[in-house]
Design an enzyme around this catalytic site. Sequence first.
Site, PDB file in Angstrom:
ATOM      1  N   GLU A 254       0.847  -1.208   0.000  1.00  0.00           N
ATOM      2  CA  GLU A 254       0.000   0.000   0.000  1.00  0.00           C
ATOM      3  C   GLU A 254       0.879   1.253   0.000  1.00  0.00           C
ATOM      4  O   GLU A 254       0.746   2.134   0.855  1.00  0.00           O
ATOM      5  CB  GLU A 254      -0.969  -0.015   1.181  1.00  0.00           C
ATOM      6  CG  GLU A 254      -1.948  -1.172   1.084  1.00  0.00           C
ATOM      7  CD  GLU A 254      -3.109  -1.132   2.087  1.00  0.00           C
ATOM      8  OE1 GLU A 254      -3.165  -0.233   2.941  1.00  0.00           O
ATOM      9  OE2 GLU A 254      -3.980  -2.029   1.994  1.00  0.00           O
ATOM     10  N   GLU A 388      -4.799  -8.873  -0.132  1.00  0.00           N
ATOM     11  CA  GLU A 388      -5.512  -8.563   1.119  1.00  0.00           C
ATOM     12  C   GLU A 388      -6.986  -8.471   0.769  1.00  0.00           C
ATOM     13  O   GLU A 388      -7.393  -7.600  -0.016  1.00  0.00           O
ATOM     14  CB  GLU A 388      -5.023  -7.251   1.746  1.00  0.00           C
ATOM     15  CG  GLU A 388      -3.671  -7.388   2.412  1.00  0.00           C
ATOM     16  CD  GLU A 388      -3.255  -6.158   3.205  1.00  0.00           C
ATOM     17  OE1 GLU A 388      -4.136  -5.463   3.752  1.00  0.00           O
ATOM     18  OE2 GLU A 388      -2.038  -5.899   3.274  1.00  0.00           O
TER      19      GLU A 388
HETATM   20  O1  AHR Z   1      -4.733  -6.105   7.204  1.00  0.00           O
HETATM   21  C1  AHR Z   1      -4.654  -4.932   7.940  1.00  0.00           C
HETATM   22  C2  AHR Z   1      -4.054  -3.788   7.152  1.00  0.00           C
HETATM   23  O2  AHR Z   1      -4.892  -3.435   6.112  1.00  0.00           O
HETATM   24  C3  AHR Z   1      -2.736  -4.059   6.474  1.00  0.00           C
HETATM   25  O3  AHR Z   1      -1.654  -3.920   7.319  1.00  0.00           O
HETATM   26  C4  AHR Z   1      -2.700  -3.004   5.416  1.00  0.00           C
HETATM   27  O4  AHR Z   1      -1.944  -3.377   4.304  1.00  0.00           O
HETATM   28  C5  AHR Z   1      -4.158  -2.792   5.086  1.00  0.00           C
HETATM   29  O5  AHR Z   1      -4.488  -1.464   5.043  1.00  0.00           O
END
Ligand code: AHR
Length: 583
Positions: A254, A388
Amino acid sequence: MFAERILMAFPLAYKPEFIVDCWRHEICDDFEEEPSSKERALLRCRFDLLKVVSHQAWLLPCTLVVTVAVACAFLTVPAMGSEKVELSLEASKAGAKIDRNIFGQFVEHLGHGVYGGIWVGPDSAIPNTRGIRNDVVAALKAIHVPTVRWPGGCFADEYHWRNGIGQQRAVTLNPNWGGVLEPNTFGTLEFMDFIEQIGAEAYVSVNVGSGTPREAAEWMEYMTTVQPTTLEKERAANGHPAPYKVGYLGIGNESWDCGGNMTPDYYLSQLKIYSRFVRNFNPTQQDKQPMLKIAVGPGGSEPRWTEWTQTIMKAWHEHTWSWDMNGLSMHSYTVGKWPPAFTSVGFGEKEYAEILKSTLEMDELIAKHSAIMDEYDPQKKVALVVDEWGAWYAPLPNTNPGFLVQQNSLRDAILAALNLNIFARHADRVRMANIAQTINVLQAMIITDKEKMVLTPTYYVFKMYVPFQGATFLPVAFKAGIYRHDDVALPRVDAIAAKDTNGKLWLEITNVDPGQAVEVEATLTGFQAKSATGETLTAPKVDSVNTFEAPDIVVPKSVSAKIEGGKLTLHLDPKSITVISVQ
Ligand code: AHR
C-alpha cells in the site's frame, strides 16, 4: 416497495430471473450510458419492467383480485419454502486453471496474529514445535495453505529484518498496530519454520517505505544464497545452513498510503530499483521457480487507483531487461462503510444482506483493473494478486482497537465463498489471493486464546474448497433468482464448477437466501456421472459463530445428491455453502 411486492407475488408480471439477467447486462444493454454500478442497472431494469407491466392495461382488471389476494398472503407469511434452480454444466469446455495460490493466507505482526496465534515460544506449556503451536499447524495443514504473505501489511514497511535474526533480538515498537512492543522473537528463521511445518511457500514483503534497496537485497541474500558469503555464514550460524526458498517477493505494501503515501510515479521508480537489485541469489532455483515479484497495485476503484494501475502497467509494457514484475497486487476489504462499524456478532438479516452486497463489488473491481491490465498485457503475463481481502468489522468490545479483533460468523463463510468464486471466474488473471488474516485478526481462519483454539466458519469454507486448488474451471450456467431484503437485492445462488487432475467434477453452490431453501437440478454434459457426494455448511442463524465453548455450531455436514439420467438433484438449505463431487 409495496408495488414491487405485489409484482413479486404475481409471477406472470414479474420474473426474478429478468432482474438477474439485467444485472448481468444480458438484456439491458440498451442503456444510454453504462450503468455505474450493478445496483443502478438493477433499479433501472426494475423500473422498466414496471413500465412494461403498466402498459399491459388489459392484464390489470382480470388479475387484480388474484394479485391482491396473493400479495396479502405474501406480506403476512414469512418467506419460507424452496425455490428451484436449474443449472447446466458443460464438462468438455475447460476454462483456465484455478491457481491454488488464490487460497493463500496473510500473517502480519498485528495483535495476536503472530504472538499467541502462531508463536508461543519453545518453553510454553502450549504444545509446540520449536515455539510454533502444534494445533494451529495441524489445522492449517488440513486446508493445504499454498502461500503465506508476511510480515505485513503496513508492518512490513517498518520492518527491519536484522532485528529478527540471531540469538539477541532487538525489542522494537509496532506503531501501526496499537503501539505495542515488538519482541522480534518471530523473525526469518521462525517464519520459514512455520511455513515449512504447514507445507506452504513464502511470500515475503520487503520494506520499501522506510527501508532501502540494499537492506532488502541483503535480506534476500541472507535467505537464498548458497555461496559462502558472510550473510550465508550468518544464516548457517543462526540455525539454517541450507538456503531458503522465497517463492514470492512483495515490493512494498500500500505504498499509496501506509507504505509511504507515494505518487504512482515515485513508487514506480522505487519498484524499478527494488526489482533490479532484490534478487533470488540462488542460481539453482532460478530456472524452476525464480522469486516472482509482486508490485503494489490498486486499493479500490476510484480514479487515483485507476491511474496507479495505468502507470505501473504502462511502464511494465515498456520495461527493459533490467527490471520486471510478475504480479500486481490489489487490496479490497468488505467494510460496508469506513471506519468499520458493522458488528461481527449480534447482527440481523439487514446487515447480512448489506455486507454480502458490498462484497460482490469485488467482481467489478477485478474486472475494472483487469481491463486496464489487458491494454498493456493482453497475454496476461502479469497476475492480479488480491493479497488482502476479507471482512473488516468494528473491533469487538473490550479489545485493543489496534488489534483488529472480530468474530467470524456464517455470514463470513458465505462472503468467503462468494469471493473465492469471483476469483475462480477470473482465474486467467487472478492467480493469487491472500485472505486477511490467518489467525486472530480480521476474517480469521483460527481464533486462539492462550491454550484454546477454535476453527471459524471461514476456515471450513477453505477446507471445503481444497479440491478446487489447481483444478480446471468449467463454465456453469444458471438463473440465480433474487434474494431480496429491504432495498438490497442479490443473486439468490452462486455456483462454480471445476475438474480436478483425477478427472473428478466439483460443484460449489452457495444459497445466499437465509429464508428459502433451493432445489437444484443440474444437467451435466460431456461427463458420465455415476454418483455424487458432498458437504454443506450452514447454521441456525446468519450470525451463528463457533466459540471455544461451542466449537461445532458452524461445521460442514455430509449431504447427498441424486444422479438420474445425467441429471444431478440436490437440496440446498437456506444460507448455505455446498460442495459436491461427481464421479
Ligand atoms: O490487514 C490490515 C491492514 O490493512 C494491512 O496492514 C494493510 O496493508 C491494510 O491497510
